[in-house]
Design a protein around this motif. Structure first.
Motif, mmCIF file in Angstrom:
data_model
loop_
_atom_site.group_PDB
_atom_site.id
_atom_site.type_symbol
_atom_site.label_atom_id
_atom_site.label_comp_id
_atom_site.label_asym_id
_atom_site.label_seq_id
_atom_site.Cartn_x
_atom_site.Cartn_y
_atom_site.Cartn_z
ATOM 1 N N TRP A 1 0.795 -1.270 -0.010
ATOM 2 C CA TRP A 1 0.040 0.131 0.150
ATOM 3 C C TRP A 1 0.940 1.233 0.108
ATOM 4 N N HIS A 2 0.511 2.270 -1.021
ATOM 5 C CA HIS A 2 1.438 3.341 -1.145
ATOM 6 C C HIS A 2 0.366 4.484 -1.128
ATOM 7 N N ARG A 3 1.172 5.551 -0.407
ATOM 8 C CA ARG A 3 0.383 6.916 -0.312
ATOM 9 C C ARG A 3 1.436 8.009 -0.389
ATOM 10 N N THR A 4 0.862 8.934 -1.379
ATOM 11 C CA THR A 4 1.840 10.376 -1.494
ATOM 12 C C THR A 4 1.192 11.320 -1.312
ATOM 13 N N ALA A 5 2.398 12.156 -0.715
ATOM 14 C CA ALA A 5 1.921 13.578 -0.102
ATOM 15 C C ALA A 5 2.869 14.634 -0.737
ATOM 16 N N ALA A 6 2.315 15.757 -1.120
ATOM 17 C CA ALA A 6 3.307 16.949 -1.598
ATOM 18 C C ALA A 6 3.451 17.805 -0.483
ATOM 19 N N ILE A 7 4.897 18.619 -0.518
ATOM 20 C CA ILE A 7 5.292 19.883 0.033
ATOM 21 C C ILE A 7 5.299 20.952 -0.470
ATOM 22 N N HIS B 1 20.523 32.062 -9.828
ATOM 23 C CA HIS B 1 19.545 31.812 -10.564
ATOM 24 C C HIS B 1 18.293 31.544 -9.953
ATOM 25 N N GLY B 2 16.982 31.651 -10.339
ATOM 26 C CA GLY B 2 15.879 31.290 -9.832
ATOM 27 C C GLY B 2 15.519 29.701 -10.044
ATOM 28 N N VAL B 3 14.549 29.324 -8.976
ATOM 29 C CA VAL B 3 14.102 27.739 -9.095
ATOM 30 C C VAL B 3 12.631 27.792 -8.444
ATOM 31 N N SER B 4 11.870 27.123 -9.249
ATOM 32 C CA SER B 4 10.708 26.686 -8.552
ATOM 33 C C SER B 4 10.503 25.397 -8.076
ATOM 34 N N TRP B 5 9.849 25.108 -6.847
ATOM 35 C CA TRP B 5 10.035 23.503 -6.430
ATOM 36 C C TRP B 5 8.954 23.257 -5.834
ATOM 37 N N VAL B 6 8.862 21.835 -5.748
ATOM 38 C CA VAL B 6 7.869 21.142 -4.929
ATOM 39 C C VAL B 6 8.383 19.830 -4.523
ATOM 40 N N GLY B 7 8.106 19.542 -3.191
ATOM 41 C CA GLY B 7 8.520 18.238 -2.719
ATOM 42 C C GLY B 7 7.355 17.218 -2.674
ATOM 43 N N TYR B 8 7.798 15.777 -2.751
ATOM 44 C CA TYR B 8 7.042 14.601 -2.476
ATOM 45 C C TYR B 8 7.568 13.697 -1.786
ATOM 46 N N ILE B 9 6.502 12.973 -1.146
ATOM 47 C CA ILE B 9 7.105 11.690 -0.257
ATOM 48 C C ILE B 9 5.882 10.644 -0.376
ATOM 49 N N THR B 10 6.417 9.438 -0.834
ATOM 50 C CA THR B 10 5.636 8.257 -0.827
ATOM 51 C C THR B 10 6.007 7.366 0.125
ATOM 52 N N ILE B 11 5.020 6.911 0.942
ATOM 53 C CA ILE B 11 5.329 5.977 1.927
ATOM 54 C C ILE B 11 4.654 4.608 1.661
ATOM 55 N N SER B 12 5.194 3.513 1.922
ATOM 56 C CA SER B 12 4.929 2.231 1.704
ATOM 57 C C SER B 12 4.561 1.379 2.968
ATOM 58 N N ALA B 13 3.698 0.478 2.795
ATOM 59 C CA ALA B 13 3.434 -0.245 4.045
ATOM 60 C C ALA B 13 2.595 -1.660 3.643
ATOM 61 N N GLY B 14 2.762 -2.757 4.413
ATOM 62 C CA GLY B 14 2.094 -3.902 3.936
ATOM 63 C C GLY B 14 0.638 -4.103 4.090
ATOM 64 N N SER B 15 -0.057 -2.982 4.732
ATOM 65 C CA SER B 15 -1.506 -3.368 4.906
ATOM 66 C C SER B 15 -2.039 -2.038 5.242
ATOM 67 N N ARG B 16 -3.555 -1.623 5.114
ATOM 68 C CA ARG B 16 -4.165 -0.509 5.227
ATOM 69 C C ARG B 16 -3.772 0.047 6.635
ATOM 70 N N ASP B 17 -3.925 -0.941 7.791
ATOM 71 C CA ASP B 17 -3.768 -0.197 8.906
ATOM 72 C C ASP B 17 -2.259 0.308 9.069
ATOM 73 N N GLU B 18 -1.416 -0.434 8.596
ATOM 74 C CA GLU B 18 0.002 0.048 8.593
ATOM 75 C C GLU B 18 0.299 1.279 7.896
ATOM 76 N N LEU B 19 -0.401 1.362 6.703
ATOM 77 C CA LEU B 19 -0.271 2.758 6.205
ATOM 78 C C LEU B 19 -0.854 3.852 6.848
ATOM 79 N N ALA B 20 -1.858 3.594 7.478
ATOM 80 C CA ALA B 20 -2.483 4.670 8.279
ATOM 81 C C ALA B 20 -1.912 5.283 9.566
ATOM 82 N N GLN B 21 -1.156 4.175 10.111
ATOM 83 C CA GLN B 21 -0.024 4.448 11.227
ATOM 84 C C GLN B 21 1.031 5.189 10.506
ATOM 85 N N ALA B 22 1.715 4.666 9.478
ATOM 86 C CA ALA B 22 2.790 5.403 8.814
ATOM 87 C C ALA B 22 2.372 6.944 8.462
#
Length: 569
Positions: A387-393, A485-506
């Protein structure tokens, strides 16, 4: 505080983008909605002189302000768009991904044509689920995927400019205990690497540093076990009991290895570089010949220059990944049970694994090849689900504070974060001239807003002063002679777990670590399209749409024209 430490501090956060024509950083939806109701109210009053029109316009403007008001869970409009998108995906069947198979595609096409009504509906839904590439890598192919050569990915995503990308494996700038001076030199070297590729003459547009955080690779220990366990041969085939005993011993050794490395995480570092396929690129490629061979020759020159640049930037051992290695990394990110360096069985054009989406998760169903006996089919491997979930910064969600080059260290080696994850930042390089013009315009508009509030006797909001100070810092960094020079940026984090409950806890652990240790006030979870969001942390340069260039920048580019045909470069 010493001078060395002061120069290492940089301020991030406080801005969400450049200012609009009317000032501020309001969303386009709010600006358009207010403009429609204001203009409509004025025109309606002029034509009808009715109070009802004025009330409707005022009510519409008020509703627009409410549905576009930012909260810690986003705006009402954004949440509604997510729910609508999710319902649409479930209705069309695009929440499921099935890798393309030619025979199955032909069978489904025939069934959708001559089958019964229920069969046609099921076949049409299955056809929508079957795609050549996963959602995170839509429109991706290869310009070069031969063995022992750098893999050059060719991207043509819908609604974006086509580009080429190459992933580089690096060992990292800092290894073990380093002094503050080493940290400063490494930071300055990375800044020079970015600055040299942000000039208008550079063909590079985007750079994506990527770190994969995963348990330590136990391949050597597993090889030791394999070499010492008795194996089956054609002369002496095993009985069912012997085969069962072999699997039991293999699993037992695997448990020992996993327990010995429990809660221990290592990092694998990569840098992904993107070249847009614009007129400047094709003009430069014409110096190397014609057709795609000219593109490959130009890219070979660019790749060697990038390797030298990353080496000069103190990135350690720099190696351009082959197409197989890049595909193996993408497969590993979908199925962490697959060893990250398992390249032999990988086909570069088939890197998507069967998956389905939930509203807040990208669920991949595959197998664990580490339990397969050498020579046996993968069908005997145990099934696994990840199970994977991605968030943006985003910049506006960062607390405004001085940050050292190690400000994101808790994401990489945080002791409380024991789950597999990928951390990446997308950097779009902006030439100094364009960045200076935008910074000056932002400073002028912010100062005008603050002065207007002061003259009217109103309290100046913290948001206004924060935006103004951030714009002033950008303008100071881009001052003449700074070579910045200039820069525009965005960050991403993808977390992975073996089950739905573990993903929620992560997810909860990650939010807590970001808010307390990193000063990230809000993680923007990419819910309702998590499969596509997973691609933002793959080594393919996806995840950031650059701001459109200003009219002046486009005009100067037109004046610059193309290089002379007689010129050698």
């Amino acid at each position: 505080m010493s001078n060395t430490k002061e120069t290492a501090i940089r301020y991030l956060g406080g801005e969400s983008g450049h200012r609009s024509f009317f000032g501020g950083t309001s969303s386009k939806g709010r600006t358009i909605g207010l403009a429609v109701f204001v203009v409509g109210g004025i025109v309606g009053m002029a034509l009808t002189s009715s109070l009802v029109v004025l009330l409707i316009a005022a009510g519409g403007a008020g509703v627009t302000m409410l549905v576009t008001a930012r909260t810690h869970r986003g705006t009402v409009l954004q949440r509604r768009a997510k729910r609508s998108r999710w319902r649409s995906r479930k209705r069309l069947g695009t929440d499921v991904y099935t890798p393309y198979d030619d025979e199955e595609w032909g069978r489904l096409q025939q069934l959708a044509t001559v089958g019964t009504k229920p069969e046609k509906a099921a076949a049409s839904r299955a056809l929508a689920q079957m795609r050549a590439n996963p959602d995170g890598a839509d429109g991706m192919g290869w310009l070069q995927y031969a063995a022992n050569l750098p893999g050059i990915a060719w991207h043509a995503p819908i609604g974006q400019q086509p580009y080429l990308s190459v992933a580089f494996s690096v060992s990292g700038q800092l290894r073990g205990m380093e002094t503050a001076q080493s940290l400063m030199r490494a930071s300055a070297a990375w800044g020079r690497f970015l600055a040299r590729r942000a000039s208008p003459s550079s063909l590079i547009s985007d750079i994506q540093p990527l770190t994969r955080v995963l348990p330590p690779d136990s391949a050597r220990q597993q090889l030791w076990v394999t070499n010492r366990l008795e194996t089956e041969s054609a002369e002496s085939p095993w009985t069912a009991a012997q085969r069962e005993s072999f699997y039991a011993q293999t699993k037992s050794y695997d448990q020992v290895i996993r327990r010995a490395s429990a809660d221990a995480m290592v990092q694998r570092h990569y840098v992904v570089v993107s070249w847009p396929l614009n007129q400047q690129f094709t003009d430069a490629a014409a110096k190397f010949g014609t057709g795609r061979d000219a593109w490959r020759a130009l890219m070979d020159d660019e790749i060697r220059a990038t390797v030298r640049g990353l080496t000069d930037a103190r990135e350690g051992d720099v190696v351009a990944l082959t197409a197989k290695q890049t595909a193996a990394l993408i497969i590993h990110q979908q199925n962490p049970s697959m060893p990250i360096d398992l390249v032999r069985q990988v086909e570069p054009t088939q890197f998507g694994l069967a998956s389905h989406d939930e509203f807040s998760a990208h669920v991949v169903e595959s197998f664990d090849p580490t339990f397969v006996h050498p020579g046996e089919s993968d069908e005997n491997a145990p099934a696994v689900t990840w199970w994977h979930r991605t968030a943006a910064i985003h910049g506006e969600n960062l607390a405004v504070a001085g940050r050292s080059p190690l400000w994101s260290l808790d994401l990489l080696i945080g002791r409380e974060l024991t789950f597999v994850r990928t951390v990446t930042f997308h950097l779009h390089l902006i030439p100094a001239g364009q960045a200076k013009a935008a910074a000056r315009a932002d400073v002028v508009r912010d100062m005008a807003g603050v002065v207007a509030d002061q003259e009217k006797g109103r309290l100046v909001s913290d948001d206004s002063t924060t935006r103004m100070s951030a714009a002033q810092r950008r303008a100071a960094d881009l001052s003449a002679g700074s070579h910045h020079h200039g820069v525009s940026w965005v960050g991403y984090i993808t977390i992975s777990a073996g089950s739905r409950d573990e993903l929620a806890q992560a997810s909860r652990q990650l939010e807590e670590a970001c808010s307390t240790g990193l000063g990230i006030d809000h993680l923007d979870w990419q819910d309702s399209y998590q499969a596509a969001a997973s691609g933002s942390t793959w080594p393919i340069g996806r995840g950031l749409r650059a701001d459109s260039a200003s009219f002046a920048t486009r005009f100067i580019g037109r004046l610059a024209g193309r290089s002379e045909k007689e010129a050698i470069s």
